[in-house]
Design an enzyme around this catalytic site. Structure first.
Site, short mmCIF file in Angstrom:
data_model
loop_
_atom_site.label_atom_id
_atom_site.label_comp_id
_atom_site.label_asym_id
_atom_site.label_seq_id
_atom_site.Cartn_x
_atom_site.Cartn_y
_atom_site.Cartn_z
CG ASP A 74 -28.33 -107.16 45.99
OD1 ASP A 74 -28.84 -107.82 46.94
OD2 ASP A 74 -29.15 -107.05 45.07
CD GLU A 141 -34.52 -108.45 47.49
OE1 GLU A 141 -35.82 -108.81 47.70
OE2 GLU A 141 -34.06 -107.62 47.45
#
Ligand SMILES: [Zn+2]
Length: 385
Positions: A74, A141
């Site tokens: 991500d 994250e």
């Protein structure tokens, strides 16, 4: 033909995986790793109030030791696309640089590790000679990090997976590839100080009790140094981030005043010892005259340090072999998923130069991707050699 980290990084950059979107990034890795003989699992984690998140765990080999590479696909949002020299999800190469959101944080690092692993496997008969190589890749994250690595590790442990050593591929390098390796992180603790007074008219202060006076006194007292640092860490730091009264009127003494703060703390403290220290200092400063309370929201970011040993030596040697640099061991910066991994196995963070992370025109030199791949390749070879 050796696996090409630049091609893999380009493909990953073309997946618009802004948290919580998977964006095709994990599907791409799944295909690539499956073709190379990895057993690949995809798991979605969810909990109320958060977006469900796609995660990936891949392993080749069944023996110990299990060397695991961890990372996240991500990325943070690109902001205004038009501010970018090249579109943020195009994976453009220009002037020897690969551009795109996530180029350094951290699709570039993932591409390098995948290329290194595929190259190692191709050279060694399509399976590790002894032991296993794994990848633990999350899509959560950059945001709240509740449906990512922390749950993926629990999931893997429940399946009987064990990890022996971990490289987390965050962009740890400061100025030049290989100058810094992270072997620990400070802890992070948030708190709110609430001072209670008595509301009243500003022209009649004797009838009121202004909580701002007490708040200012306590803020001053709480800013004394927390420690002088430790062998591996800078001094701990308490920083006030907000002072709130919420008073829209000019002639009213408020009834309550609040101040929020964050503490980045080293290995001289635990969360419990810090809370006790802060409350003790407030009590002394209040001296029975200020009514106050602390709110301590839960924190899952404890301080940790991976002690030097053979694994650190091995990584340092691999970095030196490729770059000629002797990395310094650092514990600076914000928290990372290493705070979760450290409960399962020793973890080091090593990756690209992080200077353009989260910035417009995030980019990485193609030569740096090639060099990082060579370092990871050398780490794998030394680890199983
Ligand atoms: Zn990152």
């Amino acid at each position: 033909m050796p696996a090409d980290p630049v091609a893999i990084a380009r493909d990953l950059l073309r997946c618009p995986s802004v948290t919580p979107e998977e964006g095709g990034a994990l599907a791409y890795l799944q295909t690539l790793l499956s073709q190379a003989g990895f057993t690949v699992h995809r798991t979605i984690f969810a909990e109320p109030g958060t977006a469900p998140i796609d995660n990936l765990y891949a392993r080749i080999g069944t023996q110990k030791p299990n060397l695991v590479f961890a990372g996240h696909t991500d990325v943070v949002p690109p902001g205004d696309d038009k501010a970018w020299r090249h579109p943020p999800f195009a994976g453009a190469v220009d002037g020897g640089m690969l551009y795109g959101r996530g180029a350094v944080d951290m699709k570039g690092g993932i591409a390098c590790f995948v290329a290194a692993a595929l190259d190692y496997l191709a050279a060694n008969g399509a399976a590790p000679q002894r032991g296993s190589i794994s990848l633990l890749i999350t899509g959560d994250e950059e945001s709240v990090a509740v449906n990512g690595t922390i749950k993926l590790l629990q999931w893997a442990a429940e399946r009987g997976e064990t990890f022996d050593h971990c490289i987390l591929g965050e962009p740890s390098s400061q100025q030049a590839l290989g100058d810094t390796i992270k072997a620990g992180r400070r802890g992070s603790l948030n708190g709110t100080l609430v001072v209670r007074g008595r509301q009243g008219h500003v022209a009649y202060p004797h009838r009121a009790d202004n909580p701002i006076r007490g708040l200012v006194a306590l803020i001053a007292a709480l800013q004394a140094p927390l420690d002088q640092g430790s062998e591996h860490f800078d001094p701990s730091n308490l920083e006030f981030t907000s002072v709130d009264v919420g008073n829209p009127t000019v002639n009213l003494i408020p009834g309550e005043a609040r101040a929020r703060f964050n503490i980045r703390y080293n290995d001289r403290h635990s969360q419990a010892s810090l809370r006790a220290l802060i409350e003790h200092r407030a009590q002394a400063a209040a001296d029975g005259r200020i009514r106050y309370a602390f709110e301590w929201p839960p924190s899952n970011a404890d301080v940790f340090f991976t002690a030097p040993g053979p694994f650190t030596d091995l990584a340092m040697a691999a970095i030196k072999d490729v770059t000629g640099r002797q990395p310094q061991i650092s514990t600076t910066g914000g928290t990372s998923d290493a705070r979760f991994i450290k409960d399962y196995c020793p973890v080091l963070e090593f990756g690209l130069v992080g200077q353009t992370m989260h910035a417009v025109d995030e980019c990485v030199p193609v030569t740096e991707l090639v060099a990082l791949t060579a370092i990871y390749r050398r780490i794998i070879e030394k680890y199983f050699g």
